[in-house]
Design a protein around this motif. Structure first.
Motif, PDB file in Angstrom:
ATOM      1  N   GLY A 124       0.756  -1.189  -0.113  1.00 41.61           N
ATOM      2  CA  GLY A 124      -0.049  -0.038   0.031  1.00 41.61           C
ATOM      3  C   GLY A 124       0.918   1.023  -0.101  1.00 41.61           C
ATOM      4  O   GLY A 124       0.636   2.092  -0.932  1.00 41.61           O
ATOM      5  N   VAL A 125       1.867   1.293   0.830  1.00 41.15           N
ATOM      6  CA  VAL A 125       2.565   2.427   1.098  1.00 41.15           C
ATOM      7  C   VAL A 125       3.453   2.682  -0.461  1.00 41.15           C
ATOM      8  O   VAL A 125       3.683   3.850  -0.973  1.00 41.15           O
ATOM      9  CB  VAL A 125       3.847   2.256   1.966  1.00 41.15           C
ATOM     10  CG1 VAL A 125       4.785   3.324   2.146  1.00 41.15           C
ATOM     11  CG2 VAL A 125       3.017   2.284   3.414  1.00 41.15           C
ATOM     12  N   VAL A 167       2.516   1.596  -3.436  1.00 39.23           N
ATOM     13  CA  VAL A 167       1.561   2.235  -4.483  1.00 39.23           C
ATOM     14  C   VAL A 167       1.039   3.697  -4.134  1.00 39.23           C
ATOM     15  O   VAL A 167       1.393   4.739  -5.099  1.00 39.23           O
ATOM     16  CB  VAL A 167       0.206   1.292  -4.537  1.00 39.23           C
ATOM     17  CG1 VAL A 167      -0.819   2.137  -5.311  1.00 39.23           C
ATOM     18  CG2 VAL A 167       0.536   0.051  -4.768  1.00 39.23           C
ATOM     19  N   LYS A 168       1.148   4.131  -2.816  1.00 38.20           N
ATOM     20  CA  LYS A 168       1.005   5.434  -2.480  1.00 38.20           C
ATOM     21  C   LYS A 168       1.972   6.383  -2.928  1.00 38.20           C
ATOM     22  O   LYS A 168       2.053   7.380  -3.537  1.00 38.20           O
ATOM     23  CB  LYS A 168       0.678   5.650  -1.017  1.00 38.20           C
ATOM     24  CG  LYS A 168      -0.327   6.626  -0.963  1.00 38.20           C
ATOM     25  CD  LYS A 168      -1.206   6.285   0.715  1.00 38.20           C
ATOM     26  CE  LYS A 168      -0.239   6.608   1.437  1.00 38.20           C
ATOM     27  NZ  LYS A 168      -0.673   6.327   3.061  1.00 38.20           N
ATOM     28  N   THR A 212       4.309   5.839  -5.398  1.00 40.03           N
ATOM     29  CA  THR A 212       4.330   5.833  -6.926  1.00 40.03           C
ATOM     30  C   THR A 212       3.480   6.556  -7.341  1.00 40.03           C
ATOM     31  O   THR A 212       3.952   7.611  -8.023  1.00 40.03           O
ATOM     32  CB  THR A 212       3.971   4.467  -7.248  1.00 40.03           C
ATOM     33  OG1 THR A 212       4.782   3.279  -6.804  1.00 40.03           O
ATOM     34  CG2 THR A 212       4.360   4.390  -8.841  1.00 40.03           C
ATOM     35  N   VAL A 213       2.158   6.591  -6.862  1.00 38.28           N
ATOM     36  CA  VAL A 213       1.223   7.421  -7.437  1.00 38.28           C
ATOM     37  C   VAL A 213       1.405   8.960  -7.269  1.00 38.28           C
ATOM     38  O   VAL A 213       1.422   9.889  -8.078  1.00 38.28           O
ATOM     39  CB  VAL A 213      -0.192   7.122  -6.805  1.00 38.28           C
ATOM     40  CG1 VAL A 213      -1.413   8.003  -7.467  1.00 38.28           C
ATOM     41  CG2 VAL A 213      -0.499   5.549  -7.569  1.00 38.28           C
ATOM     42  N   THR A 214       1.818   9.140  -5.875  1.00 46.66           N
ATOM     43  CA  THR A 214       2.072  10.533  -5.344  1.00 46.66           C
ATOM     44  C   THR A 214       2.932  11.176  -6.152  1.00 46.66           C
ATOM     45  O   THR A 214       3.148  12.282  -6.714  1.00 46.66           O
ATOM     46  CB  THR A 214       1.927  10.767  -4.019  1.00 46.66           C
ATOM     47  OG1 THR A 214       1.338   9.807  -3.264  1.00 46.66           O
ATOM     48  CG2 THR A 214       1.767  12.064  -3.333  1.00 46.66           C
ATOM     49  N   VAL A 233       8.604  11.316  -1.766  1.00 49.39           N
ATOM     50  CA  VAL A 233       7.848  11.742  -2.842  1.00 49.39           C
ATOM     51  C   VAL A 233       8.378  13.030  -3.549  1.00 49.39           C
ATOM     52  O   VAL A 233       8.369  12.857  -4.740  1.00 49.39           O
ATOM     53  CB  VAL A 233       6.433  12.376  -2.169  1.00 49.39           C
ATOM     54  CG1 VAL A 233       5.531  12.987  -3.090  1.00 49.39           C
ATOM     55  CG2 VAL A 233       5.771  10.953  -1.846  1.00 49.39           C
ATOM     56  N   THR A 291      10.674   3.404  -5.973  1.00 48.69           N
ATOM     57  CA  THR A 291      10.268   3.669  -4.549  1.00 48.69           C
ATOM     58  C   THR A 291      10.977   2.779  -3.898  1.00 48.69           C
ATOM     59  O   THR A 291      11.153   3.121  -2.567  1.00 48.69           O
ATOM     60  CB  THR A 291       8.838   3.334  -4.549  1.00 48.69           C
ATOM     61  OG1 THR A 291       8.586   1.853  -4.920  1.00 48.69           O
ATOM     62  CG2 THR A 291       7.883   4.630  -5.254  1.00 48.69           C
ATOM     63  N   GLU A 302       8.042   1.097   3.197  1.00 45.84           N
ATOM     64  CA  GLU A 302       7.407   0.603   1.836  1.00 45.84           C
ATOM     65  C   GLU A 302       7.644  -1.065   1.783  1.00 45.84           C
ATOM     66  O   GLU A 302       8.102  -1.594   2.602  1.00 45.84           O
ATOM     67  CB  GLU A 302       7.807   1.232   0.701  1.00 45.84           C
ATOM     68  CG  GLU A 302       9.366   1.506   0.340  1.00 45.84           C
ATOM     69  CD  GLU A 302      10.089   0.412   0.513  1.00 45.84           C
ATOM     70  OE1 GLU A 302      10.877   0.136   1.223  1.00 45.84           O
ATOM     71  OE2 GLU A 302      10.045  -0.075  -0.768  1.00 45.84           O
TER      72      GLU A 302
END
Ligand SMILES: Nc1ncnc2c1ncn2[C@@H]1O[C@H](COP(=O)(O)OP(=O)(O)O)[C@@H](O)[C@H]1O
Ligand SMILES: [Mg+2]
Lengths: 247, 223
Positions: free
Chosen positions: B16-17, B19-20, B22-24, B88, B156, B166
């Protein structure tokens, strides 16, 4: 008043004088054809008229209004349609949207009004049935007819055509010339650059022969084709007749 | 079995971390990238120069150094970020350099002739950008963006070095209690693979959905 007046138009790129001192004018509903060898400055001249290229000197008047001094050139461009050799349709838009986008976004007409206007002009060029197609799905001749409809939909005072059939396969040229012939009969004011001499002879009210950035001579089709004053004009036109004979 | 389940839940938390992150990072990168590309394509020479310098410099520095400079270096000036935010920013800045080149290429792939046609209708520069250039450039960007997604996703894992919990860090934590490195790291690898594979599939479906009928979408590769 003249619809278009061009006086002493000049343009140079670096040290090359592309337009030396061009002057001519056009009446409303007139069909004026510009002929001449390539690299002579014909396209540059058309682009100077709506300032897609900035002229270096001279004056351009559209219905008496100074084009070069205009502060909002966009207002003037709306009144001068342009049809390109390479069609330049908007690839991501349907045929309908290509034709509608000007009235809708530039003239800010209501969507229903813009749609009706677009459809009416698509009917004029015989492509109402392709309204939902995309440019990449059309033949070259169809693309150019959409290009013409797009210019017409702005209801311009004048349409400029820059070699509208030069990128087409021979069998597709006819349909485009047919549409232009109809426009001329309808009284549209047209400034056309083309090498289709048969067509020129048939629809031109007046012809300008240009070479090396200068107007060599101008006159009616009878004069230019049958009794040109300048030897250069005669030579240029001869190339075409010779070319035809060889074919 | 119970042990396996608890490991799984830790690994999923790490996923989850990841993916967060990556997307952010991609999102931050995309926003900056649009401005960098605009400066490069439409900007005056000095704006173009600044944008190009930014893009070249960021593309030349290892991501770990960018992370260390932001996480350990900036506190010298009293600027402190928690590890996730620092990661990020680092990944986002670096990705913006690459994404700007994707978007720049996409903008340049919209033909001059279409721009000229738009101007000849009386569109302003801004109208031409929003109605003609931008919608086509976005389409041209979709395919090369898949590649960028994959690279950011894998990078990441370097946030490990800042202590971000992560996927890789959670995996390592489990390894330290289970002494099953091969198994656990294989699971992590499988998760990265599934995300990459799934996203590629998803994007290629999306790309077909957005494709212009009859028109082949040209793309620009990360280079
Ligand atoms: N953007 C430009 N920069 C430099 N030279 C140009 C540019 N556009 C046109 N020219 C030159 O101007 C001359 C006239 O070109 P053009 O107007 O396209 O001629 P034509 O349409 O009669 O073939 C050519 O020599 C061409 O190379
Ligand atoms: Mg030309």
């Amino acid at each position: 008043m003249k619809l278009l007046e061009v006086k002493n138009l000049k343009k140079r790129y670096k040290n090359k004088e592309v337009l030396k001192d061009i002057s001519f004018d056009m009446d409303k509903t007139e069909t004026l054809v510009v002929i001449g060898p390539s690299g002579t400055g014909k396209s540059t001249m058309l682009k100077c008229i709506n300032r897609l290229v900035e002229p270096d000197g001279g004056q351009i008047l559209l219905n008496g209004q100074d084009v070069i001094k205009a502060r909002r050139i966009e207002k003037i461009r709306q009144r001068i349609g342009m049809v390109f050799q390479e069609f330049n349709l908007f690839n991501h838009l349907t045929v309908l949207d290509n034709v509608r986008i000007g009235p809708l976004k530039v003239k800010k007409l209501q969507k229903s009004v813009a749609t009706e206007l677009a459809m009416e002009n698509l009917r004029k060029v015989g492509l109402a049935s392709e309204a939902k197609s995309y440019p990449a799905q059309l033949s070259g001749g169809q693309k150019q007819r959409v290009g013409i409809a797009r210019a017409l939909a702005m209801e311009p005072d004048l349409i400029m055509f820059d070699e509208p059939t030069s990128a087409l396969d021979p069998e597709l040229i006819g349909e485009v010339l047919e549409v232009m012939r109809k426009l001329a009969l309808d009284g549209m004011t047209m400034l056309i650059v083309t090498h289709e001499m048969g067509f020129v002879r048939e629809i031109a009210d007046r012809i300008i022969f240009m070479e090396n950035g200068e107007i060599v001579e101008s006159g009616t089709p009878e004069k230019i084709f049958n009794a040109p004053e300048k030897e250069r004009t005669h030579q240029f036109l001869n190339q075409f007749t010779k070319f035809w004979r060889e074919k | 079995m119970e042990f396996f389940l608890s490991s799984m839940s830790v690994i999923l938390r790490g996923t989850g971390v990841t993916v967060k992150l990556t997307v952010t990072s991609l999102f931050l990168g995309a926003i900056i990238a649009v401005f960098v590309a605009l400066a490069q394509v439409y900007g005056k020479w000095w704006l173009n120069f600044i944008a190009t310098a930014y893009e070249r410099v960021l593309r030349s520095i290892p991501i770990l150094i960018i992370m260390f400079m932001i996480f350990f270096g900036l506190p010298t000036f009293g600027i402190r970020f928690d590890p996730f935010i620092a990661a990020v920013i680092s990944l986002g800045l670096r990705s913006s350099a690459y994404q700007s080149q994707i978007f720049r290429g996409a903008l340049l792939a919209v033909s001059e002739g279409q721009i000229m046609a738009a101007r000849s209708l009386g569109m302003t520069g801004v109208q031409t950008f929003f109605h003609i250039s931008f919608p086509q450039a976005v389409r041209f960007s979709i395919a090369p963006m898949t590649n960028e997604f994959t690279i950011v996703l894998k990078d990441t894992s370097i946030a490990y070095a800042l202590g971000v919990t992560e996927l890789l860090r959670e995996g390592t934590y489990i390894v330290s209690t289970t002494y099953e490195p091969l198994l656990i790291y294989s699971m992590c690898a499988a998760i990265y693979f599934v995300i990459t594979f799934g996203t590629n599939k998803f994007v290629s479906i999306m790309e077909k959905g957005f494709a212009i009928p009859g028109y082949e979408v040209r793309g620009v590769e990360r280079g």
